[in-house]
Enzyme design. Structure first.
Site, PDB file in Angstrom:
ATOM      1  CE  LYS A  38      -4.484  -1.640   1.408  1.00  0.00           C
ATOM      2  NZ  LYS A  38      -5.525  -1.777   2.433  1.00  0.00           N
TER       3      LYS A  38
ATOM      4  NE  ARG B  85      -7.982  -7.944   0.453  1.00  0.00           N
ATOM      5  CZ  ARG B  85      -7.528  -7.124  -0.479  1.00  0.00           C
ATOM      6  NH1 ARG B  85      -6.541  -6.294  -0.231  1.00  0.00           N
ATOM      7  NH2 ARG B  85      -8.085  -7.124  -1.684  1.00  0.00           N
TER       8      ARG B  85
HETATM    9  C1  8Y7 Z   1      -8.339  -4.025   1.922  1.00  0.00           C
HETATM   10  C2  8Y7 Z   1      -9.427  -4.777   1.465  1.00  0.00           C
HETATM   11  C3  8Y7 Z   1      -8.505  -3.732  -0.201  1.00  0.00           C
HETATM   12  C4  8Y7 Z   1      -8.046  -4.038   3.310  1.00  0.00           C
HETATM   13  C5  8Y7 Z   1      -9.923  -5.536   3.567  1.00  0.00           C
HETATM   14  C6  8Y7 Z   1      -5.655  -3.242  -1.776  1.00  0.00           C
HETATM   15  C7  8Y7 Z   1     -10.526  -5.151  -0.723  1.00  0.00           C
HETATM   16  C8  8Y7 Z   1      -6.773  -2.299  -1.798  1.00  0.00           C
HETATM   17  N1  8Y7 Z   1      -7.768  -3.392   0.861  1.00  0.00           N
HETATM   18  N2  8Y7 Z   1     -10.213  -5.533   2.267  1.00  0.00           N
HETATM   19  N3  8Y7 Z   1      -9.525  -4.572   0.133  1.00  0.00           N
HETATM   20  N4  8Y7 Z   1      -8.872  -4.814   4.091  1.00  0.00           N
HETATM   21  N5  8Y7 Z   1     -10.669  -6.261   4.424  1.00  0.00           N
HETATM   22  O1  8Y7 Z   1      -4.549  -2.808  -1.369  1.00  0.00           O
HETATM   23  O2  8Y7 Z   1      -7.146  -3.380   3.834  1.00  0.00           O
HETATM   24  O3  8Y7 Z   1      -5.757  -4.383  -2.210  1.00  0.00           O
HETATM   25  S1  8Y7 Z   1      -8.310  -3.157  -1.833  1.00  0.00           S
END
Ligand code: 8Y7
Length: 264
Positions: free
Chosen positions: A209, A243
């Site tokens: 990020k 994640r």
């Molecule tokens: C997150 C996310 C994204 C996060 C959760 C990326 C879909 C941006 N970031 N879902 N999603 N937490 N739960 O960096 O931080 O993939 S999208």
């Protein structure tokens, strides 16, 4: 949790799996299998880009991206499939196709989402976001970012429980990068124990990020070491799910960190 974005425009892996708008199923399945062999125990499938500045996508387009992918993954892999969506219609179709976890960056606040998730009976991740992706990085404001995010999440947990989602099916997430400055993101991670102490499992998404890019002044493809440092910090603070794009490297970091945490 390994990330699989079926989008043309996600900031890190956008466009990898779409050709002429349709998902390249065999490449998606191959990638998921690789992530699982590297240690992923859940795969998060998303058809809407939520990176800063992204425009929203219509329901039919989102369905066309994710449903065939989830159907194929359901046949090919044994780990739970998570659907990254905010739309009730996509949640239903995804669960019918084999998804067993809902990851909603809008914390089930869209029309019909709360009732739908409750009816589907699968675990949900409630994420905090200030504003909408199109504009969320324009001067995010908080009184106290840690307490504001925590109060929001606990309010959504109460709303979920009132709608019939058992507490044991709820995961919370501060939403790194979703309407937060670098300082606000760092405060949230430094004080992650405020969320962990609720007793609810905490999901952390920091992989590649911009908060890492801002510290290191590096583009997306040069953020692995920074991502590992933050994943380690999240793990030490008690996060339950991380994640990530880079599964193998994170898996090693988590294993070593857990061994350290279990030392006397
Ligand atoms: C997150 C996310 C994204 C996060 C959760 C990326 C879909 C941006 N970031 N879902 N999603 N937490 N739960 O960096 O931080 O993939 S999208």
């Amino acid at each position: 949790m390994g990330i699989l974005n079926i989008t043309p425009d996600s900031f890190s892996d956008g466009g990898n799996f779409l050709s002429a708008g349709s998902p390249d199923i065999s490449r998606v399945v191959e990638t998921a299998q690789e992530m699982i062999s590297e240690g992923a125990t859940m795969i998060d499938v998303g058809g809407e880009s939520t990176r800063p500045g992204a425009e929203s996508v219509g329901e039919s387009e989102e369905l066309e991206r994710v449903v065939p992918v989830i159907e194929a993954l359901h046949k090919a892999i044994a780990v739970p499939i998570s659907i990254d969506t905010s739309k009730a219609g996509v949640m239903s179709a995804a669960v019918k196709s084999g998804a067993s976890f809902i990851n909603d960056v809008r914390a089930l606040q869209e029309e019909g989402a709360l009732e739908c998730a409750s009816k589907l009976g699968v675990p949900v991740c409630l994420m905090h976001m200030q504003g909408e992706p199109r504009s969320m990085q324009h001067k995010p404001q908080y009184d106290d970012v840690v307490q504001d995010v925590k109060s929001f999440l606990l309010k959504r947990v109460r709303d979920c429980e009132a709608a019939g989602i058992p507490r044991g099916n709820i995961v919370i997430d501060p939403g790194f990068g979703f309407g937060k400055s670098l300082e606000q993101n760092l405060s949230l991670l430094k004080h992650l124990s405020e969320l962990v102490s609720t007793g609810l499992p905490v999901l952390v998404g920091v992989s590649r990020k911009s908060m890492i890019g801002a510290i290191l002044d590096e583009p997306v493809d040069k953020r692995l070491y920074g991502s590992i440092a933050l994943a380690t910090a999240a793990c030490l603070a008690g996060a339950s799910i991380i994640r990530v794009h880079d599964v193998e490297a994170t898996r090693d970091a988590v294993k070593v960190t857990e061994a350290l945490m279990h030392a006397t």
